[in-house]
Design a protein around this motif. Structure first.
Motif, PDB file in Angstrom:
ATOM      1  N   ASP A 225     -33.543   5.323  -1.817  1.00  0.00           N
ATOM      2  CA  ASP A 225     -33.766   5.241  -3.263  1.00  0.00           C
ATOM      3  C   ASP A 225     -34.421   6.509  -3.792  1.00  0.00           C
ATOM      4  O   ASP A 225     -35.112   7.223  -3.065  1.00  0.00           O
ATOM      5  CB  ASP A 225     -34.666   4.046  -3.592  1.00  0.00           C
ATOM      6  CG  ASP A 225     -34.037   2.717  -3.190  1.00  0.00           C
ATOM      7  OD1 ASP A 225     -32.803   2.674  -3.040  1.00  0.00           O
ATOM      8  OD2 ASP A 225     -34.786   1.733  -3.034  1.00  0.00           O
TER       9      ASP A 225
ATOM     10  N   LEU B 275     -37.010   7.331  -6.908  1.00  0.00           N
ATOM     11  CA  LEU B 275     -37.884   6.745  -7.922  1.00  0.00           C
ATOM     12  C   LEU B 275     -38.596   7.869  -8.659  1.00  0.00           C
ATOM     13  O   LEU B 275     -39.293   8.679  -8.052  1.00  0.00           O
ATOM     14  CB  LEU B 275     -38.902   5.816  -7.259  1.00  0.00           C
ATOM     15  CG  LEU B 275     -40.002   5.218  -8.132  1.00  0.00           C
ATOM     16  CD1 LEU B 275     -39.408   4.339  -9.215  1.00  0.00           C
ATOM     17  CD2 LEU B 275     -40.983   4.418  -7.294  1.00  0.00           C
TER      18      LEU B 275
ATOM     19  N   LYS C 170     -30.673   3.321  -4.977  1.00  0.00           N
ATOM     20  CA  LYS C 170     -30.681   3.201  -6.421  1.00  0.00           C
ATOM     21  C   LYS C 170     -31.531   4.300  -7.034  1.00  0.00           C
ATOM     22  O   LYS C 170     -32.361   4.920  -6.364  1.00  0.00           O
ATOM     23  CB  LYS C 170     -31.199   1.834  -6.848  1.00  0.00           C
ATOM     24  CG  LYS C 170     -32.651   1.556  -6.488  1.00  0.00           C
ATOM     25  CD  LYS C 170     -33.059   0.160  -6.945  1.00  0.00           C
ATOM     26  CE  LYS C 170     -34.521  -0.130  -6.563  1.00  0.00           C
ATOM     27  NZ  LYS C 170     -34.935  -1.483  -6.991  1.00  0.00           N
TER      28      LYS C 170
ATOM     29  N   THR D 245     -34.179   5.066 -10.204  1.00  0.00           N
ATOM     30  CA  THR D 245     -35.032   4.449 -11.212  1.00  0.00           C
ATOM     31  C   THR D 245     -35.858   5.528 -11.895  1.00  0.00           C
ATOM     32  O   THR D 245     -36.468   6.359 -11.218  1.00  0.00           O
ATOM     33  CB  THR D 245     -35.981   3.408 -10.582  1.00  0.00           C
ATOM     34  OG1 THR D 245     -35.218   2.454  -9.842  1.00  0.00           O
ATOM     35  CG2 THR D 245     -36.790   2.682 -11.649  1.00  0.00           C
TER      36      THR D 245
ATOM     37  N   GLN E  28     -31.294   2.473 -13.064  1.00  0.00           N
ATOM     38  CA  GLN E  28     -32.120   1.734 -14.014  1.00  0.00           C
ATOM     39  C   GLN E  28     -33.042   2.697 -14.752  1.00  0.00           C
ATOM     40  O   GLN E  28     -33.867   3.373 -14.147  1.00  0.00           O
ATOM     41  CB  GLN E  28     -32.932   0.657 -13.301  1.00  0.00           C
ATOM     42  CG  GLN E  28     -33.708  -0.231 -14.266  1.00  0.00           C
ATOM     43  CD  GLN E  28     -34.120  -1.547 -13.637  1.00  0.00           C
ATOM     44  OE1 GLN E  28     -33.832  -1.802 -12.471  1.00  0.00           O
ATOM     45  NE2 GLN E  28     -34.780  -2.390 -14.413  1.00  0.00           N
TER      46      GLN E  28
ATOM     47  N   SER F 175     -35.652   3.060 -18.278  1.00  0.00           N
ATOM     48  CA  SER F 175     -36.421   2.201 -19.181  1.00  0.00           C
ATOM     49  C   SER F 175     -36.239   2.551 -20.653  1.00  0.00           C
ATOM     50  O   SER F 175     -36.171   1.656 -21.501  1.00  0.00           O
ATOM     51  CB  SER F 175     -37.911   2.266 -18.826  1.00  0.00           C
ATOM     52  OG  SER F 175     -38.129   1.863 -17.509  1.00  0.00           O
TER      53      SER F 175
END
Length: 557
Positions: A322, A324, A349, A351, A367, A369
């Motif tokens: 991932d 982040l 993923k 983020t 993803q 925000s």
């Protein structure tokens, strides 16, 4: 007539119906006419035995000896008690019928009933007292029920439990920390400390399974519990079972902890305050943790995950795990080369708070925000541009090719900027796979039918002319084809089910607004919005793309 037939017994406990020789019965006798006479005798509260009364009437008609001997048609009857076992003998219920001019229950009668029903466990003494009291208060024939004993269910054993002793790095959320509790002032540069562990730090505690506790029925039958499932600790990379406590898993090296269902792992981590010209490009076998920014022009590659506390700006970042990002992903368009200056590629993923003018590619979800502006996005999972409160999240400009669904607050932007979204990107691949499997299914069925026809011809051949060896070879080939066909059918059903599920659930959802010039694709089909819509959902039924309002009925695009 009944006045001459009915009388009280000497002890006044019964009403006796007796036919005398001198009595001439005129007309038919019936039980309804008996009640006024019984009442005159002061026996209205006696138990009326309707069966005995009918037998007497029949005996009178037939002039039998029994009619002259007499029948007891009403009599004093004490309170009646019965016990019923319910819920698989886990509950004993006493049923009381009120006395007909007789006595209520006695304590001895209640205990005798319990004994005869073999009720020995879980007896409630207060409930027994209530039964005793109510038996004296009930009207004649009134019913009362009371649970008086309750069994104890077995306490089933608990499976082995695993208690994390550290936080999981994969679940850490980087966010600005409160600097001053009194003023609620927030330091946007302080995103919290990255979760790390040192060698010998405890990671997870194993709580052994339990055997449970036996229970019992009201009759004292023991109910054995089912023991919990015993599961052992499973050490992973960078971990080992403690030599001091076999139920504790510890880290064998410093790094980032990842909690697993029955154990944990520790990824070797490279921790840096920032990545810029002073650090040079970074290529690391493990995880990379950057508390600050990855600055323009830098290349960062890791076999594990990459955690960035600040920004990724015009850099190339690749991770097999991932990625982040605490703040944002920022790039710009290289018009001459037709590419973006910032590339972020993840085997897991991605983020972040937001991304703009960047290329994002992930095997799983992306993803964001706050917003996704003018990016080139390719992800095998879902694209979510929405914060937890669903108050922010704009997907505008650029092109997004998504394997799953797309969810955002606002889709598109006012003006002439085009926003392209390709949902269910593997639609054509699924269609091709289904067509391929169906063709193979047809071919196998054809081959099997050919063998069946040959088998029928063989059986018509005289036994003296049959080639047994060739027949056995043919049957073995048929068996292989049938097995292959069964496997193919299962695969076809699985792929068809996956396709149907994805087709139904792979939607493009804007929870607040859809602007003009939003181009939505499903396979070879596409729609272009020509007006602004409120909360909307784009779906696909294999034939056309539909736009359905979340507050109104389906409308034009």
């Amino acid at each position: 007539m009944w006045q001459e037939i009915l009388s009280l017994s000497d002890d006044k406990q019964q009403v006796i119906a007796t036919l005398t020789p001198e009595l001439d019965i005129v007309g038919a006798l019936n039980t309804d006419d008996m009640f006024p006479v019984i009442e005159e005798l002061g026996a209205a509260h006696y138990f009326f035995d309707e069966k005995a009364a009918l037998n007497f009437i029949n005996a009178c008609k037939e002039q039998t000896k029994a009619a002259f001997d007499g029948f007891s048609v009403a009599y004093v009857k004490n309170a009646q008690l019965s016990i019923e076992l319910v819920e698989e003998d886990m509950l004993a219920v006493m049923h009381v019928v009120g006395a007909y001019g007789g006595k209520g229950l006695s304590g001895a009668e209640i205990m005798q009933a319990l004994s005869e029903a073999h009720v020995t466990k879980g007896i409630n003494k207060l409930a027994l007292k209530k039964v005793l009291m109510m038996s004296h208060k009930l009207g004649a024939g009134d019913n009362f029920s009371q649970p008086v004993a309750k069994g104890k269910p077995a306490v089933q054993g608990k499976d082995t439990q695993f208690q994390p002793l550290v936080e999981d790095i994969t679940k850490q959320v980087l966010k600005p920390q409160t600097e001053n509790q009194d003023t609620d002032k927030v330091d946007m540069r302080d995103l919290g400390e990255t979760i790390t562990v040192a060698a010998n730090d405890p990671l997870i505690r194993r709580v052994p399974s339990t055997k449970g506790e036996p229970g019992y029925t009201v009759q004292g039958k023991i109910i054995l519990p089912v023991a919990g499932k015993e599961i052992m600790l499973k050490p992973g990379k960078g971990t080992a079972v403690s030599s001091k406590n076999p139920n504790i898993l510890i880290a064998t090296e410093a790094g980032l902890p990842k909690i697993r269902p029955t154990g944990a792992e520790v990824d070797n981590a490279l921790c840096l305050s920032k990545i810029d010209a002073t650090t040079g490009h970074v290529k690391f076998k493990g995880c990379v943790v950057v508390s600050g920014d990855i600055e323009p022009g830098m290349i960062v590659k890791a076999t594990g995950s990459i955690t960035v506390g600040g920004f990724i700006e015009s850099a190339e970042v690749q991770a097999q795990g991932d990625i982040l990002v605490g703040k944002g992903i920022i790039g710009h368009s290289n018009h001459e080369e037709g590419e973006f200056s910032c590339k972020v590629l993840s085997g897991g993923k991605i983020t972040a708070n937001y991304a703009q003018f960047s290329m994002l590619q992930s095997h799983s979800d992306v993803q964001l925000s706050l917003h996704c502006m003018n990016n080139d996005i390719r992800c095998g999972g879902n694209l979510i541009v929405l914060d937890a409160s669903e108050k922010h999240g704009t997907l505008s400009g650029g092109e997004s090719t998504v394997g799953g669904f797309v969810t955002c607050l606002q889709l598109g932007v006012e003006g002439d900027t085009m926003t392209r979204v390709r949902a269910f990107s593997r639609y054509e691949q699924y269609k091709e796979k289904l067509a391929e499997l169906k063709n193979k299914n047809g071919e196998l069925q054809t081959d099997i039918m050919d063998i069946i026809r040959k088998e029928m011809e063989y059986k018509k051949t005289p036994k003296s002319e049959r080639d047994v060896e060739a027949y056995e070879t043919m049957m073995a080939g048929k068996a292989k084809l049938v097995t292959a066909l069964d496997k193919l059918k299962l695969q076809l059903e699985r792929v068809q089910a996956e396709f149907d599920y994805k087709l139904q659930n792979t939607l493009v959802t804007a929870k607040d607004k859809v602007f003009t010039r939003v181009n939505v694709f499903f396979g070879n089909e596409q729609v272009l919005t020509k007006k602004t819509h409120g909360p909307s959902v784009f779906g696909f039924d294999q034939y056309k793309i539909t736009l359905t309002s979340m507050v109104e009925t389906e409308g034009d695009v």
